[in-house]
Design a protein around this motif. Structure first.
Motif, mmCIF file in Angstrom:
data_model
loop_
_atom_site.group_PDB
_atom_site.id
_atom_site.type_symbol
_atom_site.label_atom_id
_atom_site.label_comp_id
_atom_site.label_asym_id
_atom_site.label_seq_id
_atom_site.Cartn_x
_atom_site.Cartn_y
_atom_site.Cartn_z
ATOM 1 N N ASP A 32 86.867 26.584 59.090
ATOM 2 C CA ASP A 32 86.638 27.666 58.906
ATOM 3 C C ASP A 32 88.191 27.652 57.864
ATOM 4 O O ASP A 32 89.603 27.627 57.743
ATOM 5 N N GLY A 33 87.535 27.958 56.432
ATOM 6 C CA GLY A 33 88.190 28.155 54.865
ATOM 7 C C GLY A 33 88.394 29.542 55.111
ATOM 8 O O GLY A 33 90.158 29.664 54.562
ATOM 9 N N ASN A 34 88.361 30.609 56.122
ATOM 10 C CA ASN A 34 89.079 32.061 55.510
ATOM 11 C C ASN A 34 89.769 32.411 56.519
ATOM 12 O O ASN A 34 90.147 33.499 56.459
ATOM 13 N N ASP A 36 88.436 33.844 60.009
ATOM 14 C CA ASP A 36 88.367 34.502 60.389
ATOM 15 C C ASP A 36 87.327 33.823 61.796
ATOM 16 O O ASP A 36 86.615 34.053 62.676
ATOM 17 N N ILE A 38 85.407 31.782 62.462
ATOM 18 C CA ILE A 38 84.386 30.877 62.136
ATOM 19 C C ILE A 38 84.087 29.510 61.016
ATOM 20 O O ILE A 38 84.411 29.870 60.190
ATOM 21 N N GLY A 39 83.409 28.460 60.988
ATOM 22 C CA GLY A 39 83.213 27.619 60.292
ATOM 23 C C GLY A 39 83.019 28.211 58.706
ATOM 24 O O GLY A 39 82.009 28.744 59.333
ATOM 25 N N ASP A 40 82.658 27.412 57.844
ATOM 26 C CA ASP A 40 82.283 27.570 56.156
ATOM 27 C C ASP A 40 81.618 27.334 55.297
ATOM 28 O O ASP A 40 82.345 25.654 55.764
ATOM 29 N N THR A 85 78.408 34.633 56.211
ATOM 30 C CA THR A 85 79.735 34.024 57.257
ATOM 31 C C THR A 85 80.099 32.671 57.202
ATOM 32 O O THR A 85 80.974 32.235 56.601
#
Ligand code: ISL
Ligand code: CA
Length: 555
Positions: A32-34, A36, A38-40, A85
């Motif tokens: 998860d880069g941000n 939240d 959830i992975g992205d 997302t």
């Protein structure tokens, strides 16, 4: 201490994927880069060093397209964009560029058996019987008796059309009608659009379901079931080979690049698998069949049976020999639909490290292209689900409610889910022992396995005896040793209750793999005569294998 060299050797040109290793990322659960939860795509880009260090050649990402997420992206509402997302299209272009810079390739997931019910095609098709896209999906005034793969009927009524539409999966996943050439050409356009953007191939979701028996005959109802089992009318259907050959002609033949075409073909047979992958037929490069991941299924997947080594050995060997002179195998244990292999066919308690390494050895040293699913490389395990509230997956949730409504004991249903639920493979990747496992700084969308404090990438990276170092060694062996890529396969024993033993033979030499699938010592017996040559993997030893020991000889 064993040193682990870097720099994999890569082949190019036709059949380059025979010496390649694919790594599958399930974007929601990788990184998860941000923050939240959830992975992205940002997270994936930040972790490419891991993939490069491991030595893999190809990254396959599960769908990142815009989606209502009824099935975590396997319900696509726009094939030409990225769901917010996960990031943006620019970010995806960035990922392609990053990978190419590192000498790696990107394979996208093509979900074209069905769309989301929120895709403009379906919205149009369902709006009226006069719609120009009225035949893009399967509409009938009366449904037949088919059940869906995700519990309940395979047909749902739609007010706008005053008719029923077919969905082999969730009701938000209407099946496209591939009989209609406009549908096929629309799919080919999508493929070209992505190839022009620089992607290197596709993993085609449930591609062996695209051709249905157009009569849609009533299906046999199995004891205790409410709906008919439609498999006979949809799996490897009448026109599937014709469609794939057409797709190849219309799309892939026009690209002079090293593409990788992988079909997901659940419940297909060796004979069909050979047809899909025979290079002369110009359909696909390899297929993901299911036979070896259904060893512990009874009449259906929730009817959990004990692991049976004899059956595993027999089915794997059947694919190896069946595709020996035409076609090519893919090799995998896990993906986002499967429980974790070490919990399933190995021992995720006392022998977790040993059995995870053994499973990797027997898989990677077969003939075919190995697929590493995120977390396999550190021996991730199933999650200890206790309550249905912990389960997110549509298949598991639907099954639970259907079974409990039919009078089954909720405890028994949870036991099946604990063993088979797809969320076992979807808990976040375990990067380190911190509170978010290095996956996220936020609240993870699905619980992180509590064992991440011990099982994680950071803890294994510098340990030459770790599962992770073992995976790296296996990948390197494939890149360096032509026996692993091109050698033929012979099963050495088909009766021993504990052993899976096989030989790979090539003009450059041979490899022998001896693996003890049990928590007790195993006597090699006659196979002790195979203990010759240098030990290429594992430890030197005599005619007895330790629990979960895998030893590989090279000569
Ligand atoms: O095991 C299964 C059947 O009981 C399913 O989970 C199986 O994996 C599925 O039939 C095929 O999987 C693919 O298509 C599905 C999607 O949910 C899966 O995630 C995908 O891999 C529908 O698109
Ligand atoms: Ca995120």
């Amino acid at each position: 201490m064993t040193s682990i060299p870097t720099a994999p050797a890569r082949r190019t040109g036709p059949g380059w994927w025979r010496s390649a290793v694919v790594y599958q990322v399930y974007p929601r659960s990788f990184a998860d880069g941000n923050g939240d939860g959830i992975g992205d795509l940002r997270g994936i880009r930040d972790r490419l060093d891991h993939l490069q260090w491991l030595g893999v050649d190809v990254l396959w990402i599960s769908p990142v397209y815009p989606s209502p997420m009824a099935d975590n992206g396997y319900d696509v509402s726009d094939y030409h964009d990225v769901d917010p997302t996960y990031g943006t299209l620019e970010e995806l272009d960035g990922l392609i560029a990053d990978l190419h810079e590192r000498g790696m390739k990107l394979v996208m997931d093509l979900v074209a058996n069905h769309t989301s019910d929120e895709h403009p095609w379906f919205i149009d098709s369902s709006s009226s019987p006069e719609s120009e896209k009225r035949d893009w999906y399967w509409w009938r005034d009366e449904p037949n008796n088919w059940g869906s793969f995700f519990s309940g009927p395979a047909w749902t009524y739609c007010e706008g059309r005053a008719a029923y539409y077919m969905h082999l999966f969730a009701k938000k996943q209407p099946d496209l009608n591939w009989e209609n050439p406009e549908v096929r050409h629309a799919v080919y356009d999508i493929l070209r659009w992505w190839l022009d953007r620089g992607v290197d191939g596709f993993r085609m979701d449930v591609i062996n379901l695209i051709s249905k028996d157009p009569e849609l005959p009533e299906a046999p109802v199995m004891p205790g079931q409410k709906y008919g089992n439609m498999r006979q009318s949809v799996i490897d259907g009448p026109r599937v080979h014709e469609y794939l050959a057409e797709m190849h002609r219309e799309v892939f033949d026009k690209y002079d690049r090293d593409l990788l075409l992988v079909g997901e073909t659940g419940e297909t047979t060796v004979e069909e698998g050979r047809k899909y992958t025979d290079p002369d037929r110009r359909e696909l490069d390899m297929v993901l069949h299911y036979e070896h991941v259904e060893i512990d299924h009874g009449a259906f997947k929730w009817d959990v049976r004990p692991f049976d080594l004899g059956r595993l050995r027999e089915r794997l060997a059947a694919w190896q020999t069946g595709l020996a002179d035409a076609g090519w195998n893919s090799l995998y244990w896990d993906n986002h639909d499967q429980p974790r292999i070490v919990s399933r066919y190995g021992d995720d308690g006392r022998w977790r490290t040993e059995s995870a390494k053994l499973l990797a050895t027997v898989l990677h040293l077969q003939r075919g292209t190995p697929f590493v699913y995120q977390g396999d490389e550190i021996g991730m395990t199933n999650y200890p689900f206790v309550s249905i509230d912990e389960v997110d997956d549509v298949e598991g949730v639907n099954y639970y409610h259907e079974a409990v409504a039919a009078g089954e004991d909720p405890e028994d249903v949870m036991r099946s889910l604990r063993a088979m639920c797809r969320d076992n493979g979807r808990t976040p990747m375990q990067w380190d022992d911190g509170p978010g496992a290095g996956f996220t700084t936020g609240d993870p969308w699905l619980a992180i396995n509590p064992n991440h404090t011990e099982i994680n990438v950071a803890a294994q990276k510098d340990d030459p005896d770790s599962v992770l170092s073992h995976y790296r060694r296996l990948i390197r062996l494939r890149h360096e040793d032509p026996v692993v890529v091109d050698g033929d396969f012979t099963l050495l024993d088909d009766v021993h209750p504990q052993l899976f033993a096989f030989r790979r033979r090539h003009e450059s030499g041979e490899l022998v793999v001896l693996a003890n699938f049990s928590s007790e010592e195993a006597e090699l017996g006659d196979l002790a005569q195979e203990c010759r040559g240098e030990v290429a993997l594992g430890a030197e030893g005599g005619p007895v294998l330790a629990p979960w020991e895998a030893r590989v000889y090279r000569r």
